[in-house]
Design a protein around this motif. Structure first.
Motif, PDB file in Angstrom:
ATOM      1  N   THR A  92     -14.197  14.196   3.626  1.00  0.00           N
ATOM      2  CA  THR A  92     -12.939  14.619   3.018  1.00  0.00           C
ATOM      3  C   THR A  92     -12.492  13.637   1.944  1.00  0.00           C
ATOM      4  O   THR A  92     -12.067  14.037   0.848  1.00  0.00           O
ATOM      5  N   ALA A 138     -14.644  13.932  -1.186  1.00  0.00           N
ATOM      6  CA  ALA A 138     -14.321  15.128  -1.968  1.00  0.00           C
ATOM      7  C   ALA A 138     -13.092  14.912  -2.845  1.00  0.00           C
ATOM      8  O   ALA A 138     -12.905  15.600  -3.843  1.00  0.00           O
ATOM      9  N   GLN A 139     -12.247  13.929  -2.464  1.00  0.00           N
ATOM     10  CA  GLN A 139     -11.047  13.634  -3.241  1.00  0.00           C
ATOM     11  C   GLN A 139     -11.162  12.308  -3.992  1.00  0.00           C
ATOM     12  O   GLN A 139     -10.149  11.731  -4.394  1.00  0.00           O
ATOM     13  N   ASP A 140     -12.409  11.839  -4.169  1.00  0.00           N
ATOM     14  CA  ASP A 140     -12.673  10.582  -4.879  1.00  0.00           C
ATOM     15  C   ASP A 140     -11.965   9.401  -4.231  1.00  0.00           C
ATOM     16  O   ASP A 140     -11.511   8.473  -4.905  1.00  0.00           O
ATOM     17  N   ASP A 151      -2.669  12.075  -4.585  1.00  0.00           N
ATOM     18  CA  ASP A 151      -2.163  13.383  -4.163  1.00  0.00           C
ATOM     19  C   ASP A 151      -1.969  13.387  -2.652  1.00  0.00           C
ATOM     20  O   ASP A 151      -2.804  13.911  -1.902  1.00  0.00           O
ATOM     21  N   HIS A 156      -2.211  16.911  -0.755  1.00  0.00           N
ATOM     22  CA  HIS A 156      -3.577  17.414  -0.599  1.00  0.00           C
ATOM     23  C   HIS A 156      -4.305  16.661   0.503  1.00  0.00           C
ATOM     24  O   HIS A 156      -4.966  17.262   1.366  1.00  0.00           O
ATOM     25  N   LEU A 157      -4.179  15.338   0.512  1.00  0.00           N
ATOM     26  CA  LEU A 157      -4.855  14.539   1.528  1.00  0.00           C
ATOM     27  C   LEU A 157      -4.302  14.830   2.918  1.00  0.00           C
ATOM     28  O   LEU A 157      -5.063  14.968   3.881  1.00  0.00           O
ATOM     29  N   SER A 211      -5.653  18.105   4.154  1.00  0.00           N
ATOM     30  CA  SER A 211      -7.086  18.032   4.438  1.00  0.00           C
ATOM     31  C   SER A 211      -7.362  17.290   5.739  1.00  0.00           C
ATOM     32  O   SER A 211      -8.209  17.711   6.542  1.00  0.00           O
ATOM     33  N   ASP A 237      -3.790  23.743  -4.577  1.00  0.00           N
ATOM     34  CA  ASP A 237      -4.495  23.625  -5.849  1.00  0.00           C
ATOM     35  C   ASP A 237      -5.236  24.924  -6.149  1.00  0.00           C
ATOM     36  O   ASP A 237      -5.877  25.492  -5.278  1.00  0.00           O
TER      37      ASP A 237
END
Length: 258
Positions: A160, A163-165, A199, A202-203, A206, A257
Motif C-alpha cells: 500500500t 503504491a502511494q510512493d 494525502d 487516501h492513506l 487504504s 481520487d
C-alpha cells in the motif's frame, strides 16, 4: 498543583494547555480522558478541580493506564458502554496540522482513543508547540494489527505504501523489553516512518481496507479544537473548519481520487 516555573518549557506548555481545556469542563459532564504524557498532566489537573469544586463527572478512559491514574486521584471512571455518548474528550496528539488532522498512537492507545473521540460531541486536543506541523508524517504513524498473520499484514501495508510512493522508509514492529509491544486489546503495533504524508485521507482509507489492520493513528476530521500551550502559560487555540467534510469523506467515500 504544579508550579509552572519549575517545569521544563515543554511541560509548562502542556500544563497551560491542560488548564485551558479543563476550564471547558462543566458539572455533570460525561468526559473522555486521553492517554500520554500530556493527558497525565490533564488528568491530574482535572482531579484537582473536581476535588476543589465538587464537580460531578463521569469519565471514560482511553487506556488502562489512564483509568488507573484517574481512579487513584478520585475521579469516577466507567466503561464507555456504561456511560454512552460523551460530551467532551480531551486528549493529546503526536502531531497536529493546520486543518486539525492528527497523528496519535505514540502511547499505543490510538484504537481506544479513536473510539472514545468519535463517541463524543467534541474532541479537544492539548499539546505543546512542538506538536504543530505543516504536514503530517515526521512522527511515525502507528498501525495496530492483530498478531495472527502479521507478516502478511506487514506485506500488504508495504504494498500500500509503495503504491502511494511512501514505501522507501522502514516499517518497525514496536517492542518493549525486546518483545512485541502488546496493546490493551492484545494487538501489536507497526510504526511507519514516512517523513511526510501528502494525502492523509487516501492513506487512511487504504490502511483501513487491509485485513489484519485494526486501526491506524491518523485522526482526520475528528478534532474540533486544538489548544496549544506556551511555556509562558498562555495558549493558542486552533479551530478546524474542514473537520466535518474530511470525516464525511472517510465515512461515506466521497472525494475518491478519479
Amino acid at each position: 498543583m504544579p508550579d509552572q516555573t519549575n517545569l521544563s518549557p515543554a511541560d509548562a506548555a502542556k500544563l497551560a494547555a491542560s488548564r485551558a481545556a479543563i476550564a471547558l469542563v462543566k458539572d455533570g459532564m460525561k468526559l473522555g480522558l486521553g492517554t500520554g504524557s500530556t493527558a497525565v498532566i490533564m488528568v491530574r489537573e482535572l482531579a484537582a478541580r473536581v476535588k476543589a469544586e465538587g464537580l460531578n463527572l463521569r469519565c471514560a478512559a482511553t487506556s488502562q493506564g489512564t483509568a488507573d491514574l484517574a481512579t487513584s486521584l478520585g475521579l469516577t471512571v466507567e466503561s464507555l458502554d456504561q456511560i454512552g455518548w460523551l460530551d467532551l474528550t480531551i486528549d493529546g496528539a503526536d502531531e497536529v496540522d493546520p486543518d486539525l488532522n492528527l497523528i496519535k498512537g505514540g502511547g499505543g492507545a490510538h484504537l481506544r482513543e479513536k473510539i472514545v473521540a468519535r463517541a463524543s460531541d467534541r474532541m479537544v486536543v492539548i499539546a505543546d508547540p512542538a506538536k504543530v506541523v505543516e504536514t503530517l508524517g515526521a512522527f511515525h504513524l502507528p498501525v495496530e494489527v492483530i498478531p495472527f498473520g502479521e507478516q502478511v499484514t506487514e506485506r500488504l501495508i508495504r504494498e500500500t505504501l509503495q503504491a502511494q510512493d511512501l514505501g522507501k522508509r522502514p516499517i518497525l514492529m514496536r517492542k518493549r523489553d525486546d518483545q512485541p509491544y502488546v496493546t490493551d486489546e492484545g494487538n501489536h503495533i507497526f510504526d511507519l516512518s514516512l517523513e511526510a504524508i501528502p494525502d492523509p485521507v487516501h492513506l487512511a482509507r487504504s490502511l483501513a481496507a487491509i485485513p489484519g489492520v485494526v486501526e491506524h493513528g491518523l485522526f482526520l476530521g475528528i478534532c474540533d479544537l486544538a489548544i496549544i500551550g506556551q511555556p509562558d502559560g498562555n495558549v493558542i487555540e486552533l479551530r478546524g473548519e474542514e473537520a466535518d467534510d474530511v470525516s464525511d469523506d472517510l465515512l461515506f467515500g466521497e472525494g475518491e481520487d478519479e
